[in-house]
Design a protein around this motif. Structure first.
Motif, PDB file in Angstrom:
ATOM      1  N   TYR A  20       0.838  -1.165   0.051  1.00 11.30           N
ATOM      2  CA  TYR A  20      -0.077  -0.134   0.042  1.00 11.30           C
ATOM      3  C   TYR A  20       0.835   1.195   0.051  1.00 11.30           C
ATOM      4  O   TYR A  20       1.753   1.057   0.642  1.00 11.30           O
ATOM      5  CB  TYR A  20      -0.827   0.138   1.180  1.00 11.30           C
ATOM      6  N   PHE A  21       0.483   2.285  -0.883  1.00  4.48           N
ATOM      7  CA  PHE A  21       1.283   3.576  -0.796  1.00  4.48           C
ATOM      8  C   PHE A  21       0.535   4.618  -0.895  1.00  4.48           C
ATOM      9  O   PHE A  21      -0.847   4.503  -1.202  1.00  4.48           O
ATOM     10  CB  PHE A  21       2.303   3.407  -1.992  1.00  4.48           C
ATOM     11  N   ILE A  22       0.920   5.774  -0.361  1.00  2.98           N
ATOM     12  CA  ILE A  22       0.370   6.907  -0.346  1.00  2.98           C
ATOM     13  C   ILE A  22       1.385   7.906  -0.884  1.00  2.98           C
ATOM     14  O   ILE A  22       2.658   8.048  -0.404  1.00  2.98           O
ATOM     15  CB  ILE A  22      -0.114   7.677   1.158  1.00  2.98           C
ATOM     16  N   LEU A  23       1.234   8.845  -1.761  1.00  2.00           N
ATOM     17  CA  LEU A  23       2.268   9.712  -2.630  1.00  2.00           C
ATOM     18  C   LEU A  23       1.818  11.163  -2.704  1.00  2.00           C
ATOM     19  O   LEU A  23       0.486  11.030  -3.417  1.00  2.00           O
ATOM     20  CB  LEU A  23       2.641   9.093  -3.816  1.00  2.00           C
ATOM     21  N   ASP A  24       2.393  11.954  -2.813  1.00  2.00           N
ATOM     22  CA  ASP A  24       1.925  13.444  -3.062  1.00  2.00           C
ATOM     23  C   ASP A  24       2.366  13.778  -4.492  1.00  2.00           C
ATOM     24  O   ASP A  24       3.751  13.490  -4.773  1.00  2.00           O
ATOM     25  CB  ASP A  24       2.919  14.452  -2.106  1.00  2.00           C
ATOM     26  N   ILE A  58      -3.513  -0.830 -11.862  1.00  2.00           N
ATOM     27  CA  ILE A  58      -4.784  -1.661 -12.005  1.00  2.00           C
ATOM     28  C   ILE A  58      -5.919  -0.532 -11.210  1.00  2.00           C
ATOM     29  O   ILE A  58      -6.999  -0.715 -11.803  1.00  2.00           O
ATOM     30  CB  ILE A  58      -4.434  -2.802 -10.937  1.00  2.00           C
ATOM     31  N   GLY A  59      -5.526  -0.021 -10.334  1.00  2.00           N
ATOM     32  CA  GLY A  59      -6.319   0.959 -10.008  1.00  2.00           C
ATOM     33  C   GLY A  59      -6.002   2.098  -8.921  1.00  2.00           C
ATOM     34  O   GLY A  59      -5.584   1.456  -7.899  1.00  2.00           O
ATOM     35  N   PHE A  60      -5.901   3.224  -9.214  1.00  2.00           N
ATOM     36  CA  PHE A  60      -5.219   4.259  -8.330  1.00  2.00           C
ATOM     37  C   PHE A  60      -6.578   4.993  -7.916  1.00  2.00           C
ATOM     38  O   PHE A  60      -7.671   5.257  -8.704  1.00  2.00           O
ATOM     39  CB  PHE A  60      -4.440   5.284  -9.008  1.00  2.00           C
ATOM     40  N   ARG A  61      -6.503   5.423  -6.709  1.00  2.00           N
ATOM     41  CA  ARG A  61      -7.786   6.372  -5.973  1.00  2.00           C
ATOM     42  C   ARG A  61      -7.045   7.683  -5.706  1.00  2.00           C
ATOM     43  O   ARG A  61      -5.908   7.571  -4.844  1.00  2.00           O
ATOM     44  CB  ARG A  61      -8.415   5.720  -5.207  1.00  2.00           C
ATOM     45  N   LYS A  62      -7.887   8.721  -5.705  1.00  2.00           N
ATOM     46  CA  LYS A  62      -7.347   9.860  -5.201  1.00  2.00           C
ATOM     47  C   LYS A  62      -7.585  10.141  -3.846  1.00  2.00           C
ATOM     48  O   LYS A  62      -9.045   9.668  -3.385  1.00  2.00           O
ATOM     49  CB  LYS A  62      -8.063  11.189  -5.952  1.00  2.00           C
ATOM     50  N   SER A  63      -6.946  10.579  -2.933  1.00  2.00           N
ATOM     51  CA  SER A  63      -7.393  10.739  -1.500  1.00  2.00           C
ATOM     52  C   SER A  63      -8.245  12.012  -1.504  1.00  2.00           C
ATOM     53  O   SER A  63      -8.274  13.029  -2.200  1.00  2.00           O
ATOM     54  CB  SER A  63      -6.052  11.001  -0.605  1.00  2.00           C
ATOM     55  N   PRO A  64      -9.289  11.959  -0.323  1.00  2.00           N
ATOM     56  CA  PRO A  64     -10.061  13.115  -0.369  1.00  2.00           C
ATOM     57  C   PRO A  64      -9.240  14.255   0.323  1.00  2.00           C
ATOM     58  O   PRO A  64      -9.555  15.471   0.272  1.00  2.00           O
ATOM     59  CB  PRO A  64     -11.188  12.825   0.884  1.00  2.00           C
ATOM     60  N   PHE A  65      -8.140  13.942   0.631  1.00  2.00           N
ATOM     61  CA  PHE A  65      -7.024  15.134   1.324  1.00  2.00           C
ATOM     62  C   PHE A  65      -6.249  15.638   0.033  1.00  2.00           C
ATOM     63  O   PHE A  65      -5.680  14.771  -0.699  1.00  2.00           O
ATOM     64  CB  PHE A  65      -6.145  14.549   2.399  1.00  2.00           C
ATOM     65  N   SER A  66      -5.996  17.135   0.114  1.00  2.00           N
ATOM     66  CA  SER A  66      -4.892  17.630  -0.647  1.00  2.00           C
ATOM     67  C   SER A  66      -4.098  18.593   0.234  1.00  2.00           C
ATOM     68  O   SER A  66      -4.861  19.328   1.143  1.00  2.00           O
ATOM     69  CB  SER A  66      -5.622  17.941  -1.826  1.00  2.00           C
ATOM     70  N   ASN A  67      -3.215  18.971  -0.302  1.00  2.00           N
ATOM     71  CA  ASN A  67      -2.590  20.034   0.715  1.00  2.00           C
ATOM     72  C   ASN A  67      -1.523  20.975  -0.361  1.00  2.00           C
ATOM     73  O   ASN A  67      -1.275  20.306  -1.492  1.00  2.00           O
ATOM     74  CB  ASN A  67      -1.756  19.315   1.690  1.00  2.00           C
ATOM     75  N   THR A  68      -1.468  21.926   0.075  1.00  2.00           N
ATOM     76  CA  THR A  68      -0.396  23.051  -0.608  1.00  2.00           C
ATOM     77  C   THR A  68       0.651  23.217   0.174  1.00  2.00           C
ATOM     78  O   THR A  68       0.292  24.167   1.617  1.00  2.00           O
ATOM     79  CB  THR A  68      -1.207  24.313  -0.908  1.00  2.00           C
ATOM     80  N   PRO A  69       1.890  23.106   0.093  1.00  4.50           N
ATOM     81  CA  PRO A  69       2.972  23.323   1.152  1.00  4.50           C
ATOM     82  C   PRO A  69       2.924  24.882   1.130  1.00  4.50           C
ATOM     83  O   PRO A  69       2.759  25.655   0.378  1.00  4.50           O
ATOM     84  CB  PRO A  69       4.127  22.925   0.499  1.00  4.50           C
ATOM     85  N   PRO A  70       3.102  25.612   2.495  1.00  2.52           N
ATOM     86  CA  PRO A  70       3.244  26.805   2.624  1.00  2.52           C
ATOM     87  C   PRO A  70       4.173  27.610   1.893  1.00  2.52           C
ATOM     88  O   PRO A  70       4.127  28.795   1.614  1.00  2.52           O
ATOM     89  CB  PRO A  70       3.219  27.109   3.957  1.00  2.52           C
ATOM     90  N   SER A  80      -3.370   7.382  -3.419  1.00  6.78           N
ATOM     91  CA  SER A  80      -2.860   5.944  -2.750  1.00  6.78           C
ATOM     92  C   SER A  80      -3.734   4.879  -3.419  1.00  6.78           C
ATOM     93  O   SER A  80      -4.265   4.967  -4.073  1.00  6.78           O
ATOM     94  CB  SER A  80      -3.657   6.013  -1.133  1.00  6.78           C
ATOM     95  N   SER A  81      -2.952   3.598  -3.098  1.00  9.15           N
ATOM     96  CA  SER A  81      -3.454   2.491  -3.663  1.00  9.15           C
ATOM     97  C   SER A  81      -3.000   1.307  -3.118  1.00  9.15           C
ATOM     98  O   SER A  81      -1.681   1.408  -2.362  1.00  9.15           O
ATOM     99  CB  SER A  81      -3.062   2.506  -5.329  1.00  9.15           C
ATOM    100  N   ASN A  82      -3.408   0.101  -3.159  1.00 11.94           N
ATOM    101  CA  ASN A  82      -2.998  -1.067  -2.651  1.00 11.94           C
ATOM    102  C   ASN A  82      -2.524  -1.863  -3.847  1.00 11.94           C
ATOM    103  O   ASN A  82      -3.300  -1.561  -5.178  1.00 11.94           O
ATOM    104  CB  ASN A  82      -3.916  -1.869  -1.731  1.00 11.94           C
ATOM    105  N   PHE A  83      -1.755  -2.911  -4.010  1.00 10.81           N
ATOM    106  CA  PHE A  83      -1.415  -3.665  -5.065  1.00 10.81           C
ATOM    107  C   PHE A  83      -1.090  -5.091  -4.709  1.00 10.81           C
ATOM    108  O   PHE A  83      -0.508  -5.361  -3.403  1.00 10.81           O
ATOM    109  CB  PHE A  83      -0.107  -2.911  -5.739  1.00 10.81           C
TER     110      PHE A  83
END
Length: 121
Positions: A20-24, A58-70, A80-83
């Protein structure tokens, strides 16, 4: 060989790993392009021979969170996605007993490594 999300692949042997991964990512960057840049590496701990292969999107999904570095005006999104990936099919690891250190890379980023022992009986 494309492995389906539930790990089904063709062939008599499977060596499945799951992750599983989470990437910006930069806004507007394609998740499909990102998936095509991920490389999975397995290093035989006895011979130091490395086997590499790409993960298939196979299938990526967008997280409901997004951020902007100050400190910058750039906009980032989190995906994020699992594989599941079959190391025999996707990395062409030989069907023999061995211990592998396995990790994934994306450009200059490297995941944590896991150790996998293959025992053929």
């Amino acid at each position: 060989m494309l492995v389906t999300p539930n790990g089904n692949s063709e062939g008599p042997f499977k060596l499945m790993i799951a992750g599983y991964f989470i990437l910006d990512i930069n806004s507007g960057e394609s998740a499909i392009d990102l998936a095509e840049r991920i490389v999975v590496v397995a290093v035989n701990q006895k011979t130091a021979k490395a086997y590499t292969g790409k993960m298939h999107n196979i299938g990526f999904r967008k997280s409901p969170f997004s951020n902007t570095p100050p400190s910058s005006g750039n906009s980032f999104e989190t995906i994020s996605s699992n594989f599941n990936i079959d190391l025999f099919q996707n990395l062409n690891i030989p069907t023999q007993a061995a211990i592998y250190s396995v990790y994934a890379t994306l450009d200059d980023q490297k995941s944590n490594a896991v150790q996998i022992e293959v025992d053929i009986k």
